[in-house]
Design a protein around this motif. Structure first.
Motif, PDB file in Angstrom:
ATOM      1  N   ILE A  54       0.775  -1.116   0.032  1.00 35.88           N
ATOM      2  CA  ILE A  54      -0.027   0.099  -0.022  1.00 35.88           C
ATOM      3  C   ILE A  54       0.985   1.195  -0.057  1.00 35.88           C
ATOM      4  CG2 ILE A  54      -1.623   1.421   1.489  1.00 35.88           C
ATOM      5  CD1 ILE A  54      -2.661  -1.315   2.373  1.00 35.88           C
ATOM      6  N   ILE A  55       1.625   1.314   0.958  1.00 38.34           N
ATOM      7  CA  ILE A  55       2.644   2.559   1.169  1.00 38.34           C
ATOM      8  C   ILE A  55       3.466   2.718  -0.114  1.00 38.34           C
ATOM      9  CG2 ILE A  55       4.468   3.577   2.325  1.00 38.34           C
ATOM     10  CD1 ILE A  55       3.161   2.605   4.949  1.00 38.34           C
ATOM     11  N   GLY A  56       3.999   1.490  -1.007  1.00 38.16           N
ATOM     12  CA  GLY A  56       4.723   1.583  -1.922  1.00 38.16           C
ATOM     13  C   GLY A  56       3.825   2.237  -3.116  1.00 38.16           C
ATOM     14  N   ALA A  57       2.834   1.759  -3.213  1.00 35.14           N
ATOM     15  CA  ALA A  57       1.870   2.350  -4.306  1.00 35.14           C
ATOM     16  C   ALA A  57       1.747   3.873  -4.050  1.00 35.14           C
ATOM     17  CB  ALA A  57       0.550   1.413  -4.446  1.00 35.14           C
ATOM     18  N   LEU A  58       1.371   4.161  -2.872  1.00 37.06           N
ATOM     19  CA  LEU A  58       1.087   5.583  -2.644  1.00 37.06           C
ATOM     20  C   LEU A  58       2.297   6.488  -2.992  1.00 37.06           C
ATOM     21  CD1 LEU A  58      -1.440   5.263   0.447  1.00 37.06           C
ATOM     22  CD2 LEU A  58      -1.974   5.627  -1.936  1.00 37.06           C
ATOM     23  N   LYS A  59       3.387   5.780  -2.443  1.00 42.88           N
ATOM     24  CA  LYS A  59       4.644   6.789  -2.743  1.00 42.88           C
ATOM     25  C   LYS A  59       4.878   6.973  -4.003  1.00 42.88           C
ATOM     26  CE  LYS A  59       6.991   6.000   1.830  1.00 42.88           C
ATOM     27  NZ  LYS A  59       8.340   5.602   2.592  1.00 42.88           N
ATOM     28  N   GLU A  60       4.664   5.733  -4.734  1.00 42.88           N
ATOM     29  CA  GLU A  60       5.050   5.909  -6.283  1.00 42.88           C
ATOM     30  C   GLU A  60       4.317   6.864  -7.015  1.00 42.88           C
ATOM     31  OE1 GLU A  60       4.956   1.887  -8.079  1.00 42.88           O
ATOM     32  OE2 GLU A  60       4.794   2.821 -10.197  1.00 42.88           O
ATOM     33  N   GLU A  61       2.991   7.079  -6.597  1.00 44.95           N
ATOM     34  CA  GLU A  61       2.117   8.084  -6.988  1.00 44.95           C
ATOM     35  C   GLU A  61       2.085   9.466  -6.665  1.00 44.95           C
ATOM     36  OE1 GLU A  61      -0.482   6.947  -9.431  1.00 44.95           O
ATOM     37  OE2 GLU A  61      -1.107   8.956  -9.522  1.00 44.95           O
ATOM     38  N   PHE A  62       2.415   9.691  -5.312  1.00 45.16           N
ATOM     39  CA  PHE A  62       2.512  11.057  -4.631  1.00 45.16           C
ATOM     40  C   PHE A  62       3.799  11.492  -4.271  1.00 45.16           C
ATOM     41  CE2 PHE A  62      -1.976  11.248  -5.444  1.00 45.16           C
ATOM     42  CZ  PHE A  62      -2.463  10.105  -5.116  1.00 45.16           C
ATOM     43  N   GLU A  64       7.217  11.048  -1.517  1.00 48.40           N
ATOM     44  CA  GLU A  64       7.452  11.161  -0.094  1.00 48.40           C
ATOM     45  C   GLU A  64       7.783  12.402   0.505  1.00 48.40           C
ATOM     46  OE1 GLU A  64      10.216   7.189  -0.902  1.00 48.40           O
ATOM     47  OE2 GLU A  64      10.224   8.068   1.305  1.00 48.40           O
ATOM     48  N   ASP A  65       8.165  13.284  -0.446  1.00 45.30           N
ATOM     49  CA  ASP A  65       8.480  14.543   0.021  1.00 45.30           C
ATOM     50  C   ASP A  65       7.474  15.356   0.751  1.00 45.30           C
ATOM     51  OD1 ASP A  65      10.506  14.747  -3.194  1.00 45.30           O
ATOM     52  OD2 ASP A  65      11.040  14.013  -1.185  1.00 45.30           O
ATOM     53  N   THR A  66       6.289  15.228  -0.201  1.00 51.60           N
ATOM     54  CA  THR A  66       5.186  16.233   0.656  1.00 51.60           C
ATOM     55  C   THR A  66       4.004  15.253   1.376  1.00 51.60           C
ATOM     56  OG1 THR A  66       3.738  15.979  -1.526  1.00 51.60           O
ATOM     57  CG2 THR A  66       5.344  18.006  -1.283  1.00 51.60           C
ATOM     58  N   HIS A  67       4.083  14.029   1.019  1.00 57.27           N
ATOM     59  CA  HIS A  67       3.085  13.147   1.721  1.00 57.27           C
ATOM     60  C   HIS A  67       3.530  12.444   2.922  1.00 57.27           C
ATOM     61  CE1 HIS A  67      -0.450  12.903  -1.122  1.00 57.27           C
ATOM     62  NE2 HIS A  67       0.202  14.124  -1.525  1.00 57.27           N
ATOM     63  N   CYS A  68       2.805  12.362   4.004  1.00 53.18           N
ATOM     64  CA  CYS A  68       3.614  11.311   5.032  1.00 53.18           C
ATOM     65  C   CYS A  68       2.542  10.330   5.264  1.00 53.18           C
ATOM     66  CB  CYS A  68       3.031  12.245   6.266  1.00 53.18           C
ATOM     67  SG  CYS A  68       4.487  13.914   6.438  1.00 53.18           S
ATOM     68  N   PHE A  69       3.108   9.278   6.059  1.00 55.53           N
ATOM     69  CA  PHE A  69       2.418   7.770   5.996  1.00 55.53           C
ATOM     70  C   PHE A  69       2.513   7.675   7.618  1.00 55.53           C
ATOM     71  CE2 PHE A  69       2.075   7.379   1.618  1.00 55.53           C
ATOM     72  CZ  PHE A  69       3.073   8.105   1.066  1.00 55.53           C
ATOM     73  N   ILE A  70       1.359   7.112   8.185  1.00 59.84           N
ATOM     74  CA  ILE A  70       1.053   6.326   9.360  1.00 59.84           C
ATOM     75  C   ILE A  70       0.534   5.083   9.233  1.00 59.84           C
ATOM     76  CG2 ILE A  70       0.276   6.552  11.577  1.00 59.84           C
ATOM     77  CD1 ILE A  70      -0.071   9.636  11.518  1.00 59.84           C
ATOM     78  N   GLY A  71       1.423   4.056   9.311  1.00 55.18           N
ATOM     79  CA  GLY A  71       0.859   2.727   8.995  1.00 55.18           C
ATOM     80  C   GLY A  71       0.907   1.905  10.209  1.00 55.18           C
TER      81      GLY A  71
END
Ligand code: LIP
Length: 283
Positions: A54-62, A64-71
């Motif tokens: 999930i996080i890999g797909a989201l980072k690829e799309e958006f 990781e400079d501007t988007h943060c992730f809490i998993g």
């Protein structure tokens, strides 16, 4: 701007569905089980693998400079659980891990998205039911393509209430949990239920199958997506003591209306759980 996040919402739905397919396939093989905070707080290689997907797909799309992730599983490995104003994805890759391990068919992928600390949308894919619950702030809540709304029941005696007992088995907490359940049952209500996954429980509130779900001990990733879906289905969110909803407090009441919520709150023996957003060094 509503359209600013439409693409993110669509990607979240697509990623949740693909993650659900991975979970279903993994259920057909041997499941390697480990534990986290207690011997009954289970985690599997599938939880970790699906979160990475999930996080890999989201980072690829958006990026990781501007988007943060809490998993859930990243935090379990020591990553921070702090909600900033930046666009933030809040992810439970396998909500209902114990159900997954036992083949109890309520397991959900939960993906929420917040900006400026406000929840913008939530997506919950109940992967063995093949039901996609989703909602964007201000745009209603849906199960697949059908609009969903909370129950219109106001009489507590005609309600079904959901609660869970969580993974903390300390005797004092367990006593409070079951004392609360006994008081609610003896109001009396029509019934008490629990699916074993907070995300699914909140979808059951949102689609009117039950009147309320509350729990102490859940985490932000369990409830963030469900919070948007319940609100957009016409429901309300509170703290279990009737105060304002606090995503990081590990306590939550979700209900179809304030009459039901406040009647249940009267019976809850409240206790606190350590907040999600306490920096690791202070825990
Ligand atoms: C689960 C929650 C549930 C709670 C369980 C567990 P997980 O999340 O959804 O509400 O009662 O103890 O925490 O760990 O399966 O992602």
């Amino acid at each position: 701007m509503a359209d600013e996040w439409q693409r993110a919402y669509e990607v979240a739905v697509d990623v949740a569905r693909k993650a659900g397919a991975v979970i279903r396939k993994a259920a057909d093989s041997e499941i390697k089980v480990s534990t986290k905070s207690s011997t009954v707080d289970l985690v599997t290689k599938t939880d970790e693998r699906v979160e990475k997907i999930i996080i890999g797909a989201l980072k690829e799309e958006f990026g990781e400079d501007t988007h943060c992730f809490i998993g859930e599983e990243s935090v379990a490995k020591g990553e921070a659980c702090i909600l900033t104003k930046k666009p933030t994805w809040i992810i439970d890759p396998v909500d209902g891990t114990t159900n997954f391990v036992h083949g109890f068919p309520f397991v959900a992928v939960s993906i929420a998205f917040a900006v400026n600390k406000e929840l913008e949308f939530g997506v919950i894919y109940s992967c063995f039911e093949d039901k996609m619950y989703k909602a964007r702030k201000g745009m209603g809540a849906f199960c697949d393509d059908e609009k969903i709304t909370v129950s219109d029941v106001k009489d507590i005696h005609k309600s079904i209430i959901i609660s869970e007992h969580g993974t903390d088995r300390s005797p004092d907490k367990v006593k409070k949990i079951f004392s609360t359940m006994q008081k609610i049952l003896c109001i009396p209500v029509h019934g008490l239920r629990g699916s074993g996954t907070a995300a699914t429980n909140m979808c059951l509130v949102a689609c009117g199958a039950v009147e309320a779900f509350f729990e102490i001990g859940i985490h932000c990733w369990d409830i963030a997506a469900g919070a948007v879906i319940v609100r957009e289905a016409g429901g309300i969110l509170l703290d279990v003591d009737g105060g304002p909803f606090d995503l990081m407090s590990r306590r939550m009441m979700s209900a179809n209306n304030d009459i039901i919520a406040n009647r249940i709150i009267k019976e809850i023996e409240v206790f606190t759980a350590e907040r999600d957003d306490i920096p690791a060094q202070k825990k």
